[in-house]
Enzyme design. Structure first.
Site, PDB file in Angstrom:
ATOM      1  N   GLY A 130     -32.540 -32.277  14.102  1.00  0.00           N
ATOM      2  CA  GLY A 130     -33.398 -33.433  13.824  1.00  0.00           C
ATOM      3  C   GLY A 130     -34.749 -33.031  13.254  1.00  0.00           C
TER       4      GLY A 130
ATOM      5  N   SER B 174     -43.166 -35.171  27.973  1.00  0.00           N
ATOM      6  CA  SER B 174     -43.935 -35.475  26.763  1.00  0.00           C
ATOM      7  C   SER B 174     -45.435 -35.359  27.004  1.00  0.00           C
ATOM      8  CB  SER B 174     -43.619 -36.901  26.284  1.00  0.00           C
ATOM      9  OG  SER B 174     -44.523 -37.254  25.262  1.00  0.00           O
TER      10      SER B 174
ATOM     11  N   TYR C 250     -43.941 -25.109  20.413  1.00  0.00           N
ATOM     12  CA  TYR C 250     -45.327 -24.955  20.909  1.00  0.00           C
ATOM     13  C   TYR C 250     -45.370 -24.498  22.367  1.00  0.00           C
ATOM     14  CZ  TYR C 250     -44.439 -29.858  22.142  1.00  0.00           C
ATOM     15  OH  TYR C 250     -43.883 -31.015  22.602  1.00  0.00           O
TER      16      TYR C 250
ATOM     17  N   ASP D  91     -43.307 -37.355  11.980  1.00  0.00           N
ATOM     18  CA  ASP D  91     -43.132 -35.909  12.204  1.00  0.00           C
ATOM     19  C   ASP D  91     -43.349 -35.114  10.914  1.00  0.00           C
ATOM     20  OD1 ASP D  91     -42.614 -36.036  14.920  1.00  0.00           O
ATOM     21  OD2 ASP D  91     -40.442 -36.170  14.671  1.00  0.00           O
TER      22      ASP D  91
ATOM     23  N   LYS E  25     -34.216 -41.338  18.984  1.00  0.00           N
ATOM     24  CA  LYS E  25     -34.854 -41.484  17.669  1.00  0.00           C
ATOM     25  C   LYS E  25     -33.958 -42.142  16.621  1.00  0.00           C
ATOM     26  CE  LYS E  25     -38.325 -37.801  17.712  1.00  0.00           C
ATOM     27  NZ  LYS E  25     -38.813 -36.583  17.030  1.00  0.00           N
TER      28      LYS E  25
ATOM     29  N   THR F 261     -38.886 -40.736  21.546  1.00  0.00           N
ATOM     30  CA  THR F 261     -38.516 -39.331  21.533  1.00  0.00           C
ATOM     31  C   THR F 261     -37.014 -39.208  21.791  1.00  0.00           C
ATOM     32  OG1 THR F 261     -39.150 -37.139  22.323  1.00  0.00           O
ATOM     33  CG2 THR F 261     -39.155 -38.870  23.967  1.00  0.00           C
TER      34      THR F 261
ATOM     35  N   ALA G 166     -30.913 -26.802  11.315  1.00  0.00           N
ATOM     36  CA  ALA G 166     -30.575 -28.034  10.581  1.00  0.00           C
ATOM     37  C   ALA G 166     -30.415 -29.204  11.550  1.00  0.00           C
ATOM     38  CB  ALA G 166     -29.300 -27.822   9.769  1.00  0.00           C
TER      39      ALA G 166
HETATM   40  P1  NAP Z   1     -31.793 -30.110  17.610  1.00  0.00           P
HETATM   41  O1  NAP Z   1     -31.576 -31.297  16.765  1.00  0.00           O
HETATM   42  O2  NAP Z   1     -31.061 -29.966  18.917  1.00  0.00           O
HETATM   43  O3  NAP Z   1     -31.462 -28.790  16.703  1.00  0.00           O
HETATM   44  C1  NAP Z   1     -31.454 -27.514  17.284  1.00  0.00           C
HETATM   45  C2  NAP Z   1     -31.303 -26.457  16.207  1.00  0.00           C
HETATM   46  O4  NAP Z   1     -31.349 -25.169  16.841  1.00  0.00           O
HETATM   47  C3  NAP Z   1     -29.976 -26.534  15.447  1.00  0.00           C
HETATM   48  O5  NAP Z   1     -30.175 -26.163  14.109  1.00  0.00           O
HETATM   49  C4  NAP Z   1     -29.135 -25.480  16.199  1.00  0.00           C
HETATM   50  O6  NAP Z   1     -28.102 -24.932  15.415  1.00  0.00           O
HETATM   51  C5  NAP Z   1     -30.178 -24.426  16.461  1.00  0.00           C
HETATM   52  N1  NAP Z   1     -29.747 -23.531  17.538  1.00  0.00           N
HETATM   53  C6  NAP Z   1     -29.523 -23.833  18.844  1.00  0.00           C
HETATM   54  N2  NAP Z   1     -29.120 -22.737  19.525  1.00  0.00           N
HETATM   55  C7  NAP Z   1     -29.077 -21.726  18.601  1.00  0.00           C
HETATM   56  C8  NAP Z   1     -28.722 -20.336  18.669  1.00  0.00           C
HETATM   57  N3  NAP Z   1     -28.352 -19.774  19.835  1.00  0.00           N
HETATM   58  N4  NAP Z   1     -28.804 -19.589  17.560  1.00  0.00           N
HETATM   59  C9  NAP Z   1     -29.198 -20.148  16.386  1.00  0.00           C
HETATM   60  N5  NAP Z   1     -29.545 -21.451  16.241  1.00  0.00           N
HETATM   61  C10 NAP Z   1     -29.463 -22.222  17.348  1.00  0.00           C
HETATM   62  O7  NAP Z   1     -33.324 -29.931  17.998  1.00  0.00           O
HETATM   63  P2  NAP Z   1     -34.615 -30.459  17.174  1.00  0.00           P
HETATM   64  O8  NAP Z   1     -34.988 -31.796  17.663  1.00  0.00           O
HETATM   65  O9  NAP Z   1     -34.343 -30.247  15.736  1.00  0.00           O
HETATM   66  O10 NAP Z   1     -35.754 -29.447  17.689  1.00  0.00           O
HETATM   67  C11 NAP Z   1     -35.740 -28.091  17.293  1.00  0.00           C
HETATM   68  C12 NAP Z   1     -37.003 -27.388  17.761  1.00  0.00           C
HETATM   69  O11 NAP Z   1     -38.145 -27.990  17.156  1.00  0.00           O
HETATM   70  C13 NAP Z   1     -37.222 -27.458  19.278  1.00  0.00           C
HETATM   71  O12 NAP Z   1     -37.705 -26.201  19.716  1.00  0.00           O
HETATM   72  C14 NAP Z   1     -38.290 -28.521  19.433  1.00  0.00           C
HETATM   73  O13 NAP Z   1     -39.098 -28.303  20.568  1.00  0.00           O
HETATM   74  C15 NAP Z   1     -39.104 -28.304  18.160  1.00  0.00           C
HETATM   75  N6  NAP Z   1     -39.832 -29.530  17.746  1.00  0.00           N
HETATM   76  C16 NAP Z   1     -41.185 -29.476  17.672  1.00  0.00           C
HETATM   77  C17 NAP Z   1     -41.914 -30.593  17.278  1.00  0.00           C
HETATM   78  C18 NAP Z   1     -43.416 -30.532  17.221  1.00  0.00           C
HETATM   79  O14 NAP Z   1     -44.072 -31.583  17.186  1.00  0.00           O
HETATM   80  N7  NAP Z   1     -43.995 -29.342  17.153  1.00  0.00           N
HETATM   81  C19 NAP Z   1     -41.238 -31.772  16.944  1.00  0.00           C
HETATM   82  C20 NAP Z   1     -39.836 -31.794  16.998  1.00  0.00           C
HETATM   83  C21 NAP Z   1     -39.136 -30.659  17.408  1.00  0.00           C
HETATM   84  P3  NAP Z   1     -26.623 -25.545  15.452  1.00  0.00           P
HETATM   85  O15 NAP Z   1     -26.629 -26.669  14.461  1.00  0.00           O
HETATM   86  O16 NAP Z   1     -25.746 -24.414  15.056  1.00  0.00           O
HETATM   87  O17 NAP Z   1     -26.359 -26.005  16.857  1.00  0.00           O
END
Ligand code: NAP
Length: 281
Positions: free
Chosen positions: A137, A20, A225, A108, A71, A67, A135
């Site tokens: 978190g 983090s 990022y 967020d 969460k 985190t 879809a």
């Molecule tokens: P998460 O809950 O694990 O969700 C992951 C997502 O990615 C799901 O929709 C998943 O689809 C999809 N995915 C994984 N592998 C895939 C593939 N091979 N092809 C297509 N889709 C795929 O993760 P999250 O917490 O939402 O985070 C998602 C991203 O946002 C991460 O890269 C994280 O670093 C970023 N993020 C950034 C911030 C920021 O402050 N900038 C904050 C939060 C998160 P399925 O449902 O089919 O598995």
């Protein structure tokens, strides 16, 4: 006599948590505003989360960030929830109250919207259809933010369609679910494309998407990022789209948390951005 300011402590709780960047952000602001305090990493196993949260007040902490993977679990343990956190179903920030009770927030969605406004001050959620990929978190927070901001049509596309259907159920009439196979054609007529999947993140393959149907005036936003410019953002930039990476979301979600804990609304400056970027080398 100089005003006495109490020393305040806060931190980020998760497992793993060492990755983090929040300590860099909050300790930068503590130094910048001359506030006595510190912000650290709190690696806490899921089975210890309740004991750790109850200890916040006993230890005199101002609060903490939460985190993954904590969460959703942590949300059930706070004494009061901000309405947006309740809707999103997850918290990323706890503020300890003077009576020791814990208030839970999800910043967020605010961080995401603010990152778009920083990039384009006249950005509007109702400028046209928005395609959201993923879809998980992060997508939940993004969708709640976009709908609260007035989005009229969101095309939600996830590899696992069922998860998108569940999420869309919260937004009848605004969010329409499409199959993963339709993701290329779904960009037709969109004012914005948002990637909330992890595809394109360091260590992951690029997001598999063809941008040719996306109008050139559309904004392209990626929550990732690391790297700052994902293959998606690079391809979008080369087509002439305005692009927004995930750093602004990370920095902006920290603003209301810092203000609640330390009493000063902090500024996001270039030297802060540089301090974060230096950790990506
Ligand atoms: P998460 O809950 O694990 O969700 C992951 C997502 O990615 C799901 O929709 C998943 O689809 C999809 N995915 C994984 N592998 C895939 C593939 N091979 N092809 C297509 N889709 C795929 O993760 P999250 O917490 O939402 O985070 C998602 C991203 O946002 C991460 O890269 C994280 O670093 C970023 N993020 C950034 C911030 C920021 O402050 N900038 C904050 C939060 C998160 P399925 O449902 O089919 O598995």
């Amino acid at each position: 006599m100089a005003e006495h300011k109490p020393f305040k402590l806060a931190g980020v709780m998760g497992m793993p948590v060492v990755q983090s960047r929040s300590p860099i952000i909050h300790n930068h602001w503590l130094r910048k505003y001359g506030l006595p305090g510190a912000y650290g990493h709190f690696p806490v196993q899921i089975e210890n989360i309740e004991a750790a949260l109850r200890g916040l007040s006993a230890l005199g902490l101002a609060g903490c960030n939460i985190t993954q993977p904590h969460k959703m679990v942590a949300m059930k343990m706070v004494d009061w929830l901000h309405p947006m956190a309740e809707k999103i179903g997850a918290i990323n920030c706890i503020v300890v109250q003077p009576d020791g009770s814990l208030h839970g927030f999800n910043n967020d969605w605010y961080g995401y919207l603010q990152s778009l406004r920083d990039a384009r001050p006249d950005w509007r959620a109702d400028a046209g259809p928005i395609a959201v990929l993923g879809a998980g978190g992060a997508a939940r927070a993004v969708l709640y933010g976009l709908v609260a901001e007035g989005a009229k049509e969101i095309r939600l596309i996830n590899r696992t369609r069922d998860k998108a259907e569940v999420l869309a159920g919260d937004f009848a009439g605004v969010v329409k679910v499409l199959d993963w196979a339709q993701r290329h054609a779904a960009l037709e007529g969109c004012a914005m494309l948002v990637n909330t999947t992890n595809q394109g993140m360091y260590g992951q393959p690029p997001l598999d998407i063809e941008l040719s149907a996306l109008p050139q005036t559309a904004m392209v936003s990626d929550l990732i990022y690391i790297p700052l410019e994902t293959p998606l953002l690079e391809a979008a930039r080369l087509r002439g789209h305005q692009t927004v990476n995930g750093l602004g979301m990370l920095l902006n979600q920290a603003v209301p948390a810092f203000e609640a804990w330390f009493g000063v609304k902090p500024e996001i400056t270039d030297d802060l951005r540089q301090a974060i970027l230096a950790t990506f080398q």
